[in-house]
Design a protein around this motif. Sequence first.
Motif, PDB file in Angstrom:
ATOM      1  N   ILE B 252      44.397  37.114  -0.474  1.00  0.00           N
ATOM      2  CA  ILE B 252      43.903  38.016   0.755  1.00  0.00           C
ATOM      3  C   ILE B 252      43.838  37.399   2.247  1.00  0.00           C
ATOM      4  N   PHE B 253      43.729  35.979   2.290  1.00  0.00           N
ATOM      5  CA  PHE B 253      43.730  35.502   3.639  1.00  0.00           C
ATOM      6  C   PHE B 253      45.062  35.082   3.954  1.00  0.00           C
ATOM      7  N   ARG B 254      45.891  34.946   2.809  1.00  0.00           N
ATOM      8  CA  ARG B 254      47.245  34.662   3.382  1.00  0.00           C
ATOM      9  C   ARG B 254      47.920  35.989   4.215  1.00  0.00           C
ATOM     10  N   ILE B 255      47.321  37.105   3.295  1.00  0.00           N
ATOM     11  CA  ILE B 255      47.871  38.377   3.967  1.00  0.00           C
ATOM     12  C   ILE B 255      47.383  38.652   5.268  1.00  0.00           C
ATOM     13  N   VAL B 256      45.991  38.468   5.262  1.00  0.00           N
ATOM     14  CA  VAL B 256      45.321  38.787   6.723  1.00  0.00           C
ATOM     15  C   VAL B 256      45.789  37.827   7.748  1.00  0.00           C
ATOM     16  N   TYR B 257      45.816  36.527   7.512  1.00  0.00           N
ATOM     17  CA  TYR B 257      46.301  35.647   8.603  1.00  0.00           C
ATOM     18  C   TYR B 257      47.649  35.360   8.877  1.00  0.00           C
ATOM     19  N   THR B 258      47.984  34.960   7.658  1.00  0.00           N
ATOM     20  CA  THR B 258      49.740  34.584   7.996  1.00  0.00           C
ATOM     21  C   THR B 258      50.677  35.749   8.127  1.00  0.00           C
ATOM     22  N   VAL B 259      50.330  37.079   7.322  1.00  0.00           N
ATOM     23  CA  VAL B 259      51.234  38.071   7.278  1.00  0.00           C
ATOM     24  C   VAL B 259      50.920  38.932   8.353  1.00  0.00           C
ATOM     25  N   TYR B 260      49.683  39.092   8.518  1.00  0.00           N
ATOM     26  CA  TYR B 260      49.485  40.116   9.616  1.00  0.00           C
ATOM     27  C   TYR B 260      49.125  39.517  10.975  1.00  0.00           C
ATOM     28  N   GLY B 261      48.649  38.490  10.752  1.00  0.00           N
ATOM     29  CA  GLY B 261      48.546  37.488  12.117  1.00  0.00           C
ATOM     30  C   GLY B 261      47.111  37.821  12.730  1.00  0.00           C
ATOM     31  N   PHE B 262      46.167  38.225  12.006  1.00  0.00           N
ATOM     32  CA  PHE B 262      44.798  38.322  12.681  1.00  0.00           C
ATOM     33  C   PHE B 262      44.352  36.733  13.230  1.00  0.00           C
ATOM     34  N   ASN B 263      43.987  36.802  14.396  1.00  0.00           N
ATOM     35  CA  ASN B 263      43.782  35.266  14.767  1.00  0.00           C
ATOM     36  C   ASN B 263      42.349  35.319  15.444  1.00  0.00           C
ATOM     37  N   ASN B 264      41.577  36.170  14.969  1.00  0.00           N
ATOM     38  CA  ASN B 264      40.031  36.085  15.624  1.00  0.00           C
ATOM     39  C   ASN B 264      39.243  36.348  14.203  1.00  0.00           C
ATOM     40  N   VAL B 265      37.934  36.390  14.580  1.00  0.00           N
ATOM     41  CA  VAL B 265      37.006  36.775  13.493  1.00  0.00           C
ATOM     42  C   VAL B 265      37.244  37.976  12.817  1.00  0.00           C
ATOM     43  N   PHE B 266      37.532  37.932  11.514  1.00  0.00           N
ATOM     44  CA  PHE B 266      37.983  39.241  10.920  1.00  0.00           C
ATOM     45  C   PHE B 266      36.508  39.953  10.426  1.00  0.00           C
ATOM     46  N   LYS B 267      36.122  40.715  11.201  1.00  0.00           N
ATOM     47  CA  LYS B 267      34.561  41.154  10.820  1.00  0.00           C
ATOM     48  C   LYS B 267      34.465  42.039   9.630  1.00  0.00           C
TER      49      LYS B 267
END
Lengths: 612, 491
Positions: B252-267
Amino acid sequence: MEAIKVILILPLIAAIFSLILGKLKGLREIVNMLFSGWILSILIQLYNKSSSITIPFFNSFGLNFSINNFSWFFLILINTVAFLTLLYFSSSENNRKNTAFFYFVFFLKVFGMNAVVMATDLLSFFISWEIMSIFTYFMIVYGGKKASMDAGRRYIVLSILGSMFFLIGMITIYNNTGTLDYMKLRVQLSFFSNSFLWWLVFSLGFSFILKSAALPLHFWLPDAYSKAETAFTTFLISISARIGIYGFIILFYIILGPNMDKMGYGHFFSFRYLMLWIAGLTMLVPNFLLFLEDDAKRMMSWSAIGQGGYMLAGLAIGTPLAVAGGLFHVVNHALYILLILMAIYAVEKKTGTTNLNELGGLIKKMPISFLGMLIAIIGLAGIPPMNGFVSKWMIYKSLISEKYPIIALMAFLGTIGTILGVYKMIHNIYLGQLREEHENIKMSPSLMQIPMIVLMIFVWGLGVFPGIAFKPIVDVQRFLGLPLLKYNLGGIPFEHLNMIDINNAMLLALVIAFIFFLLGGKRIHVSQYNNYAAGHFLDKNIPFNYNYNFYPSMERVIKPFNLRLINYLVRDIEDWFKILSGIIRHFYSGHLNWYVLSIFACLVILLIGGML
Amino acid sequence: MVVHPINLIVIPLLMAFVSLFFKRHFSMFLAFLTSLFNLWLIYQMFPNVMQKSIIVKIGGVWSPPLSIVLVLSPLSLLLAGLIAFLSVLSSFYSLKYISKGDMTKYSALFLLFLTGSTGVVLTGDIFNLFVFFEILCVSSYILVFYYKNRESYEASFKYLIQGSIGSAFILMGIALIYQEFGTLNMADIAKNISFPLSFSLKLSLAFFITGFGVEAAIFPLNAWLPDAHPAAPASISALLSGIAIKTGIYAIFRIVYTVYGFNNVFKPLLFLGFITLSIGELSAFLQNDMKRLLAYSSIGQIGLIVIALSLGSIDAVQAGLFQIVNHAFSKGMLFLISGYYLYKYKTRSLSELEKIDTLDICIFIFMIIGVASLLGIPPFLGFFSKFSIFLALLQNSGVIYKLIAIGVAIMTAIEAAYFIRMLGKIAYTKGKIKMVLPAGFERVMVIPIFILSILIVIGGIYYSYYSDILNKAALGLINKQMYILQVLGGI
């Protein structure tokens, strides 16, 4: 090796030794007492010296401990109590289930408490605090009884809740100020707003209120402490509950310092007044529940809560007289409560019970224990010439002179409750008719009497010469940067308190009364069984003890006030959590179609709520 | 060429088939040796990876966007190391613990489980991620069914259905991505994604979170967990709790941060994490079944991990990874201990254990250590991770974070309530306590527990030795540009 390292490490070594020497009866007691005495003797030499140590810990955090006048005051108190407790309870023959573990827990608890008072930053304080709490838990559940396990569980759960709040508060401080050091914090915090200070007080204070068992977080204490083994009850009541007071000193005078006066509006809506109300209720409520109890240990547990209120009041007022009174009350309370519990244990060991309804007339069988308890309860009730009077007087005086009349009234009323309670205790144990089953009781061994006699001298001595204790107390005040108390050996000249004169007057009155007694007419010696009731002669075969339901009318008077409200509330909250848990578990009902549906629901919720 | 990253996946896969030719304990021993080999391999590669991530191309001469890659970054190697380490301990434990049933199949599936979980954390290709994930899931469905009784059948079947739905969701997410960009390489996808996200990307993200969330046991998706963890053999429960759900979190977090590139609090995940924490802890509150209690507690801990990871700052992610390590150790150990009790006293009901008047003193001490670590009591490992989580959580200013912190505190108290109740019931004896030590071959089961407890005790004190690894791993997770640069080179 530096002295501070020795102080830190010795209890740990002693704990390990007690495991090694587990089964060697006699030797282990001597070794343990030697360790405890060793710590005490080092401490005595360390008076007025200071040393500190930093242990690298985690990231950039280090653990800082130091011995200074402030920590010395508490260190000497903790270790004196520990030594006397060990001396008393080791010398009494016992048939404990697991003695090695007993001493192990005891020394680690002492270690935790020593570390708490030596800590000079919040992180080391927190870690020592946790160690201390865990071994308090082990002390409570040591007996392995079901009741004590339940009480212990409640204690440790609350304690962990408190520590988590403490952790949150500590981290908030760290994130905002970049330091956890006590002394630096005071300067840093003066730059912050009131709401930040309130948040800090809430998060840190929760633990302190909990540990010092001030209202409204007092409900755990009577069960937890009274159901522990008496040796542990003694240590817990006399000093362990007072570590919360230490926490308050840290909060009031080290972390907040002058910022404390910033909080609130005026005289009546201030932080100080809030703490005084907490203290006032703590003085009032438990002391009126005290005399309804039928168990001596439980009674003293309530009293420990109530007396904590006096200390908190003294600290919250903040004048030199009041702070010194609060600190002095910590000392006094430790000493006389130790003495009371020693007397109770002497009785418990011989009769096998601490239930006041099953005792009576032991005065001739156990005179030393009676004398000890008499002196101690005079102290506890705050009657001259014992030490408790001096500290309570100082607190009353400050409450009145600083214009807190309602709190002062609560303090007076609380003392009345205490007097009623301790009278019931000494009456039900020692006075009245001796029970048949207790006729063959002998006195305790003399080794057990030595600590009691020492404590009697302490209790009386500090009552006559309070100046002895004021010296280190004033050192503490100097360390905290507070205005100093002016004192002399016999009391406080500025406030016209001279205990030496009071004592002399009382002794003189006693002598005069004794002379009248000698001059008086013929005396008849009456046996303990020579009783009358309602005009009937009661011979030895008719048990007649006025024990059960001792204060029926008082009970009727205080019943409408519903003083146990909080206990009921807490039980309700626990039930609510159970109900909540029962409801939530319905999610895991076992119906696969619901599970599948919830997966789709999650997808939809994510799409609607989070993404779009 | 023994020290080649590809062997981390190839050797367990190969051995999974080889082990079918061995009988009973020999095949189990093979599983143990293979896990040990994986651990050794990771140990050999660690210094290099810490310097620079290794990219391995599979099957062909083309460079990354076209070929399938394995990415050996500090994060993947940290997790692969954790997986290998727990597998070593679990397989060693099973040597004694698994005494009935088809051991050959057990070890084959065990090795497939190892293959799948290692593959998930190593791969740099989103379709391979799916494939390895399926290997992991399918092997765990069958491992849950190992005892072939009614309970495990039910648990396994429910797990299978929910897991399959999750997998289908993942596949749909991949399809949407592929339709959009025509590539399956994660770095390549990451390069193409730009904010604001189009609808199909949002949809695919929701599919990914829901799909991987089933395995990660995030709240409305975790209904399989309280059935599956208790039903499985204890050695497998330890792996499911210590590894399987962590791979879901990782994905999940690989996709959220690395792939999608969210760089803030993921509410969304922050709230889901908090709900997961509350639900898990409250459900465990009244639990009488020891393994089920631990399973619910796992849900709670996952909630805490999700809270930490979804905060998005480097400190928070580092704290979350730290908590993953702590939870893998502590909960793995507690599950192994529950297996010990099940093996010795043939019950996992706390009210039954209460009646037993012997106390396995050394196991009990390990248990206290594990519980204390989960509760975050110093000086155990869990304190440091919880401390770091609070440190990161409260760095964000805002009432919501303070409320979450208070919520976490209250949930910790509830956690304490049921764990202390569990310990109390196990320790309680009516008469005099009779202390016993593990005898004979039971000691085989105690060794992994002992190793884990040692790590929990000293882990926190030696934090400075591995904080660098955690830091680089966290950086690798949240720094999208760095990942793209590493995999694709300077394109």
